[in-house]
Scaffold this motif. Structure first.
Motif, PDB file in Angstrom:
ATOM      1  N   LEU A  26       0.855 -10.330   3.559  1.00 18.69           N
ATOM      2  CA  LEU A  26       1.098 -10.930   2.250  1.00 18.69           C
ATOM      3  C   LEU A  26       1.730 -12.315   2.394  1.00 18.69           C
ATOM      4  N   ALA A  27       2.695 -12.452   3.284  1.00 18.62           N
ATOM      5  CA  ALA A  27       3.350 -13.751   3.478  1.00 18.62           C
ATOM      6  C   ALA A  27       2.357 -14.801   3.964  1.00 18.62           C
ATOM      7  N   ASP A  36      -3.038 -11.477  -4.677  1.00 15.46           N
ATOM      8  CA  ASP A  36      -3.272 -10.448  -5.695  1.00 15.46           C
ATOM      9  C   ASP A  36      -4.121  -9.304  -5.154  1.00 15.46           C
ATOM     10  N   ALA A  37      -5.133  -9.634  -4.355  1.00 18.16           N
ATOM     11  CA  ALA A  37      -5.994  -8.600  -3.762  1.00 18.16           C
ATOM     12  C   ALA A  37      -5.180  -7.714  -2.810  1.00 18.16           C
ATOM     13  N   LEU A  38      -4.326  -8.329  -2.010  1.00 17.95           N
ATOM     14  CA  LEU A  38      -3.488  -7.555  -1.096  1.00 17.95           C
ATOM     15  C   LEU A  38      -2.524  -6.651  -1.860  1.00 17.95           C
ATOM     16  N   PHE A  42      -2.320  -2.678  -1.458  1.00 18.72           N
ATOM     17  CA  PHE A  42      -1.075  -2.020  -1.077  1.00 18.72           C
ATOM     18  C   PHE A  42      -0.674  -0.961  -2.094  1.00 18.72           C
ATOM     19  N   LEU A  43      -0.848  -1.273  -3.369  1.00 20.10           N
ATOM     20  CA  LEU A  43      -0.489  -0.329  -4.426  1.00 20.10           C
ATOM     21  C   LEU A  43      -1.267   0.977  -4.278  1.00 20.10           C
ATOM     22  N   ALA A  49       4.685  -4.617  -3.803  1.00 20.49           N
ATOM     23  CA  ALA A  49       4.903  -5.877  -3.105  1.00 20.49           C
ATOM     24  C   ALA A  49       5.092  -7.028  -4.076  1.00 20.49           C
ATOM     25  N   VAL A  50       5.799  -8.044  -3.603  1.00 23.26           N
ATOM     26  CA  VAL A  50       5.980  -9.283  -4.356  1.00 23.26           C
ATOM     27  C   VAL A  50       6.096 -10.416  -3.337  1.00 23.26           C
ATOM     28  N   ALA A  51       5.683 -11.597  -3.739  1.00 25.33           N
ATOM     29  CA  ALA A  51       5.802 -12.777  -2.880  1.00 25.33           C
ATOM     30  C   ALA A  51       6.453 -13.898  -3.674  1.00 25.33           C
ATOM     31  N   THR A  52       7.175 -14.741  -2.970  1.00 27.42           N
ATOM     32  CA  THR A  52       7.812 -15.907  -3.575  1.00 27.42           C
ATOM     33  C   THR A  52       7.844 -17.010  -2.530  1.00 27.42           C
TER      34      THR A  52
END
Length: 158
Positions: A26-27, A36-38, A42-43, A49-52
């Motif tokens: 994801l990173a 978004d696809a990843l 994962f879900l 998951a979240v990314a920033t």
């Protein structure tokens, strides 16, 4: 001392089960579409998951911003609960990842990082991926990972 049956723990979904790999994927995503696809993939695996993103100089500027960005993203997305034990575990994973990013980095280097936070039932992983640079001609890619168990699994079946 009793030995731990890791195979049983993996089957029960208590072990990290590649959570670090998911965080790194994801990173390192190259677009929002890929992110978004990843996250959707994962879900389906029981992983949220979240990314920033965060940037700053490698002294306390980056370190402070990174900690705030991780806590904010994790709380705003509902990835962890707003309670001390979950935040504590999240910060342990974050500190481990930050140490990996900052090793052998000059104190005045600029950093630009994507931070991914993923968790399953009992573990949280924080991955950093990006670049550090003292000058535009001296860019280095950097990647780091921290994984920590969440404290809400106090009772493991024996």
């Amino acid at each position: 001392m009793d030995s731990i049956d890791y195979e049983r723990l993996q089957i029960k979904g208590i072990g990290p089960q590649g959570l670090g790999r998911r965080a790194l994927q994801l990173a390192m995503a190259q677009s929002r579409t890929e992110e978004d696809a990843l996250k959707r993939q994962f879900l389906r695996e029981g992983i949220v998951a979240v990314a920033t993103e965060v940037g700053g100089t490698s002294d306390t500027d980056f370190q402070t911003k990174a900690a705030r960005a991780v806590i904010g993203a994790a709380l705003n997305s509902g990835l962890v609960e707003k309670e001390a034990r979950s935040i504590h575990a999240l910060m342990h994973a974050t500190e481990e990842a930050k140490r990996g990013v900052l090793v052998n980095t000059a104190s005045s280097a600029s950093l630009a990082m994507t931070i991914a936070i993923v968790r399953n039932q009992g573990w949280v992983a924080v991955a950093f991926y990006g670049e550090s640079s003292l000058h535009v001609f001296s860019c280095h890619e950097r990647v780091a990972l921290g994984v920590m168990h969440l404290p809400d699994l106090d009772s493991i079946e024996k």
